[in-house]
Design a protein around this motif. Sequence first.
Motif, short mmCIF file in Angstrom:
data_model
loop_
_atom_site.label_atom_id
_atom_site.label_comp_id
_atom_site.label_asym_id
_atom_site.label_seq_id
_atom_site.Cartn_x
_atom_site.Cartn_y
_atom_site.Cartn_z
N GLN A 112 60.63 51.30 30.73
CA GLN A 112 60.92 50.33 29.68
C GLN A 112 61.97 50.85 28.70
O GLN A 112 62.90 50.14 28.34
CB GLN A 112 59.62 49.99 28.92
CG GLN A 112 59.80 48.99 27.80
CD GLN A 112 60.10 47.58 28.28
OE1 GLN A 112 59.74 47.22 29.40
NE2 GLN A 112 60.74 46.80 27.46
N LEU A 113 61.83 52.10 28.26
CA LEU A 113 62.72 52.61 27.22
C LEU A 113 64.09 53.01 27.77
O LEU A 113 65.03 53.15 27.00
CB LEU A 113 62.06 53.77 26.47
CG LEU A 113 60.76 53.39 25.73
CD1 LEU A 113 60.14 54.61 25.06
CD2 LEU A 113 61.00 52.29 24.71
N HIS A 114 64.19 53.16 29.09
CA HIS A 114 65.53 53.33 29.67
C HIS A 114 66.26 51.99 29.75
O HIS A 114 67.45 51.96 30.07
CB HIS A 114 65.45 53.97 31.07
CG HIS A 114 65.43 55.46 31.06
ND1 HIS A 114 64.30 56.19 30.78
CD2 HIS A 114 66.42 56.38 31.27
CE1 HIS A 114 64.58 57.49 30.84
NE2 HIS A 114 65.86 57.63 31.12
N GLY A 115 65.54 50.90 29.49
CA GLY A 115 66.18 49.58 29.48
C GLY A 115 66.69 49.21 30.87
O GLY A 115 66.15 49.66 31.88
N GLY A 116 67.76 48.44 30.92
CA GLY A 116 68.28 47.91 32.18
C GLY A 116 68.48 48.98 33.24
O GLY A 116 68.10 48.81 34.41
N ILE A 117 69.03 50.12 32.83
CA ILE A 117 69.31 51.18 33.81
C ILE A 117 68.00 51.71 34.41
O ILE A 117 67.97 52.10 35.58
CB ILE A 117 70.14 52.32 33.16
CG1 ILE A 117 70.66 53.30 34.22
CG2 ILE A 117 69.38 53.07 32.10
CD1 ILE A 117 71.79 52.78 35.04
N GLY A 118 66.93 51.66 33.62
CA GLY A 118 65.63 52.15 34.09
C GLY A 118 65.05 51.30 35.20
O GLY A 118 64.14 51.72 35.92
N PHE A 119 65.59 50.10 35.35
CA PHE A 119 65.10 49.15 36.35
C PHE A 119 65.87 49.31 37.66
O PHE A 119 65.62 48.60 38.62
CB PHE A 119 65.28 47.74 35.76
CG PHE A 119 64.68 46.63 36.57
CD1 PHE A 119 63.31 46.61 36.87
CD2 PHE A 119 65.47 45.59 37.05
CE1 PHE A 119 62.76 45.60 37.63
CE2 PHE A 119 64.93 44.56 37.80
CZ PHE A 119 63.57 44.57 38.10
N THR A 120 66.82 50.25 37.68
CA THR A 120 67.67 50.37 38.87
C THR A 120 67.29 51.56 39.74
O THR A 120 66.67 52.52 39.29
CB THR A 120 69.15 50.53 38.48
OG1 THR A 120 69.31 51.81 37.84
CG2 THR A 120 69.60 49.43 37.56
#
Lengths: 381, 401
Positions: free
Chosen positions: A340-348
């Motif tokens: 979650q705290l990595h934001g968009g990049i964390g979802f990749t």
Amino acid sequence: MSQPKDFGFGEDEKLLRDSARKFLSDTLPVDKLRKLVAGDHVEAYESAVQPLGYDENLWKQIVELGWTTLAIPEEAGGAGMKVVAVAAIAEEAGRAALPSPLIPTLIATAVLCEAKSAAASSALGRIAAGEAASIAITNAQGSWEPTDTDVVASQSGNETTLSGTASFVQDARKVSFFVVSAKNSSGIGLYVVDADAPGVTIRPDQIVDLTRDQARVEFKDVVIAADKVVATDGLEALRRATPSMLVIVAADLCGAAEWQLQTTAEYAKVRTQFDHPLGFFQAVKHPIVNAMIDIDRAKSLTYAAACEIDSEQATAEVAARMAKSAASDAAAFICSRSVQLHGGIGFTWECDVHIYFKRQKHNQMLYGDGIYQRSKLGEML
Amino acid sequence: MARKDTPEQAEFREHCRRWLGENRPAPPAVRLPEMAIEVSTEDHMGYLSDWQNKCWEAGLVGSDYPKEYGGGGNHGFLRIANQEMSKAGTPFLINVIGLGMAAPTILHHGTEEQKRLYLKPLLAAEEIWCQGFSEPGAGSDLASAQTSAVRDGDNWIINGHKVWTSLATFSKWMILLARHSNDHKYNGLTYFVAPIADTPGVTVRPLIKITGGTGFNEVLFEDVVISDNMRLDEIGKGWTVAMTTLTHERGAAEGAGSGGGAGVEERIEGLVALAKKTPRGNGTAWDDPVLRDRIIQVAIRANGLRQTMRRGRVEGLIDHPMRLPLQGKVVMTELMQDAAAIGMEIAGAASSLYIRDENAPDQGDWPLGYMNSYGMTIAAGTSEVQRNILGERVLGLAKSK
């Protein structure tokens, strides 16, 4: 036996841990890990059989370093070290998200050490000589109760044969033998079965975690020689080994969680939004601190439980279940926050956090998550 | 490394045990409150100052302070005395602000004269101390304190308003954080020891707590004259001195305190006992798996805290020197709060019964303890401030202000 205040974590254990940490950070930095296990998403998740994704050469070095023989008694060819040392190694394996049969081999060792038979000693000798092993004690339902197995041992004359399927066998394709639990006429027996024995079929699962493999292992009239019968009544050995099994997985969870914590904190220092690093915002800072507090609790409980096992406390199982509960929950929380705290990049796929996320979710459930451990504790307190 | 008693310390521990065994006081006519800062009657104050005085005479208070200041002149005895008092379950020491905050601050920053003047009567509970830090406009942001100190020859003129002042009605002295200059936020602060009993211009008014109990106060200063020799350390050093005090206050909040009061383990045992005796359906609350899970969660946290304090002394298992010490306050106080909240949930309908109701489970301790727990999560830096400190000092995250 009284308990040492320092958990029995002395100079030897510190040296061992520090050298393990250095070895893994040198030989398996995260970019190498990513190439090894997550180079290609299609290969990882769409191959007919999932790739093994581990470095056999690295594994050979680990065996040479003696990590798999730590807990084996000296008379069986091992180093005879304490569970607290095993926990320290497992923590480093977790920190590196090490893909290897190390953790299952340490767990199989714990079970064999408790069985105290000639067949158990001989199996420990094989591990001491460099072989890897895994326990095969879980049924298709995924029950963590040692009484639940779908494998049956039948006796005809002097001959024992195993039939049935063990499920959720960890790193099944990386080990040379299994320690199998099976129902027999006196309860639950424990048997050593070679991975390539006639009648054994390994059917790999398609799993989420990229840092291990898992399989159903089918046994079809597998003949067990007398010197492979570890115990005809093996339930007690499994129960006595349970605290060690839990501590080993809890330590792996703690090590990996620390990596997730530091990686997430680092990102919160360098990533800027609204003219501030993310960590400036308390909605980001406070959950990271909460994760740290959870991890510290889990780590303290894990070493305390290891120490209770080493000093033969009657409460070792309580301590180990508390440790596994705390470690599972700490891991679940930092998993959630790290993505979650990595934001968009964390979802990749390109962001490393998913590799640890997946290992942790697997470890969280393995041998029972927090809710399961607390339900067992409810029967003990 | 784990600490083991030296032969002298072992002998002292034995002395403490024997003395406490032989000198345990008869309970007072009216039950004592949970904590020293809640004491509100002259009877309790008299009873408890006598007890602290006896403990001091027996060498159990101020054991590590130099002899010339009324201490025992020993090393590592204070911890032992506190452990043994806590184990013996004898009454708490009344001069908590003095012992936990004022004394270490004076010892560290005071002049020789100040140390000789203040420490002995403090240790002997002849003079009670209180703390004047927080103000209506300065809570978490303590450095914005506005109480003014204006130099007037050899004196200072104090004007302002301090709040949450525990024990003020009984106190002779207050450790006081005041502003001598508006030019700098931090360097404009100076630290004093201010006389507040029978002092012209000082008004002490009780504040009523959420629990309905008294015990803390607000203190108003109107042109109060105090001598310059009551200034602690240099002009402009107030913030530094206050940090010494707060370091000790946070340590005290973790339970390194001075005996008495319900400890964490006691709280958890109390929860299990309450669940096992509280009827629920055909069984007890302990048979409810959801409630039981919640109880075991706090039991795990309690053991975790104990093991973390143990790990804090094992050099090989520490990642950052301040990482575990700085967690103590927030972890301990939130654990106590959550445990009390679950106690109320177990009690269910009966959690509505308060301390004066004869049917209240555990004499109403669960709702009382739950409400009082907010004092601990707010005082000495709120949990939110503690998390900022942890994030910034341990993890190196950007400062949130």
